[in-house]
Design an enzyme around this catalytic site. Structure first.
Site, PDB file in Angstrom:
ATOM      1  CG  ASP A 132       2.890   5.291   9.861  1.00  0.00           C
ATOM      2  OD1 ASP A 132       3.764   4.970  10.679  1.00  0.00           O
ATOM      3  OD2 ASP A 132       2.194   4.468   9.248  1.00  0.00           O
ATOM      4  CG  PHE A 133       8.974   4.344   7.721  1.00  0.00           C
ATOM      5  CD1 PHE A 133       9.476   5.037   6.628  1.00  0.00           C
ATOM      6  CD2 PHE A 133       9.463   3.062   7.974  1.00  0.00           C
ATOM      7  CE1 PHE A 133      10.440   4.473   5.792  1.00  0.00           C
ATOM      8  CE2 PHE A 133      10.429   2.495   7.146  1.00  0.00           C
ATOM      9  CZ  PHE A 133      10.917   3.201   6.059  1.00  0.00           C
ATOM     10  CG  ASP A 134       6.713   0.338   9.261  1.00  0.00           C
ATOM     11  OD1 ASP A 134       7.465  -0.326   8.536  1.00  0.00           O
ATOM     12  OD2 ASP A 134       7.051   0.776  10.374  1.00  0.00           O
ATOM     13  CG  ASP A 176      -0.417   6.585  12.150  1.00  0.00           C
ATOM     14  OD1 ASP A 176       0.736   6.858  12.516  1.00  0.00           O
ATOM     15  OD2 ASP A 176      -0.679   5.699  11.316  1.00  0.00           O
ATOM     16  CE  LYS A 192       3.629   6.656  14.544  1.00  0.00           C
ATOM     17  NZ  LYS A 192       3.096   6.082  13.299  1.00  0.00           N
ATOM     18  N   GLY A 194       6.546   3.861  14.560  1.00  0.00           N
ATOM     19  CA  GLY A 194       6.574   2.856  15.622  1.00  0.00           C
ATOM     20  C   GLY A 194       7.521   1.722  15.238  1.00  0.00           C
TER      21      GLY A 194
END
Length: 208
Positions: free
Chosen positions: A7-9, A167, A140, A96
Site C-alpha cells: 500500500d502507499f499511504d 488492503d 487491490k 487507493g
C-alpha cells in the site's frame, strides 16, 4: 520470481496524500475523519474516496503536483525495496490514493510498478472527480490476482503489506500478510504485525 505488493499511504509513505492536499484548503480535519472511518472499515471505500476528492474541488493543480512530488517516505522504505529486489521480488505499489503521488515515489524507490487513481483536473484546477485502477474496496485483491496470473506467481510467493481495511482484499490472495502500523481490522488477518514505523523490520521475517 516473487511478488511484494505495498500500500502507499501510511505504508510506503508516511501519511495520507489526501490529507496533505486537504490541509492546503484548510479542510484537513474534515477529510482526516472520513479517511479514518474508511481505513477502519466503517465506511465503504468508494464512497469515502469520492466524498473526500469532491472536497478538493478548486485546488490548483500545480500546487497538487508540488505537494505530491515531495511526500515523506516511510522510514526504511529506501532500504527495503532494493533488499527485496535482491531476493528476487518484483516490488509493486497499489494505492487507493493518486498516481500523482505514487509515480514520484516509484521513481525514488525504484519500484517495478505503481497502480493508483487519477485526480481529474481541468483549466489548471481539480474538478473534484477521480477515476482509476483502485477505486473500490475489492480493487487491490482484483489487481493482485491479475498480476499473479500474468506473471505465474503463486500466493505462496506473494507478500502483501498495508495498514487499512482497503488492503483486506489483497490479504485474501497472499501467504505473507504484513499489517504495518495498521488498524485492528487488518491486524486480525495478518501473520506479521509490525507496530514500529520502520519498514526494514519486514526483513526480520522473510528469508531470501
Amino acid at each position: 520470481m516473487k511478488l511484494a505488493v505495498f500500500d502507499f499511504d501510511s505504508t510506503l509513505m508516511d501519511g495520507e496524500t489526501i490529507d496533505f492536499l486537504a490541509d492546503e484548503l484548510g479542510i484537513g480535519e474534515q477529510v482526516t475523519k472520513i479517511t479514518e472511518e474508511a481505513m477502519s472499515g466503517r465506511l465503504d471505500f468508494f464512497e469515502s474516496l469520492t466524498t473526500r476528492v469532491a472536497l478538493l474541488k478548486g485546488l490548483e493543480y500545480k500546487r497538487v503536483v508540488d505537494i505530491c512530488s515531495n511526500l515523506p517516505l516511510m522510514p526504511g522504505a529506501m532500504e527495503l525495496v532494493p533488499a527485496l529486489q535482491k531476493m528476487g521480488y518484483k516490488v509493486v505499489c497499489f494505492s487507493g490514493g493518486f498516481r500523482i503521488g505514487t509515480t514520484p515515489a516509484r521513481e525514488k524507490l525504484g519500484l517495478d510498478a505503481d497502480f493508483s487513481n487519477v485526480l481529474h483536473e481541468k483549466d489548471g484546477l481539480l474538478t473534484g472527480l477521480v477515476g482509476g485502477d483502485m477505486m473500490f474496496g475489492y480493487s487491490k485483491g482484483d489487481m493482485l490476482q491479475r498480476i499473479q496470473g500474468l506473471m505465474g506467481i503463486t500466493r505462496a510467493d506473494t507478500l502483501v503489506c498495508g495498514d487499512g481495511a482497503n488492503d483486506l482484499s489483497m490479504f485474501a490472495h497472499a501467504d505473507t500478510r504484513v499489517a504495518f502500523c495498521a488498524r485492528e481490522v487488518l491486524k486480525k488477518e495478518a501473520n506479521i504485525v509490525i507496530d514500529t514505523k520502520d519498514l526494514t523490520k519486514i526483513l526480520d521475517y522473510i528469508k531470501a
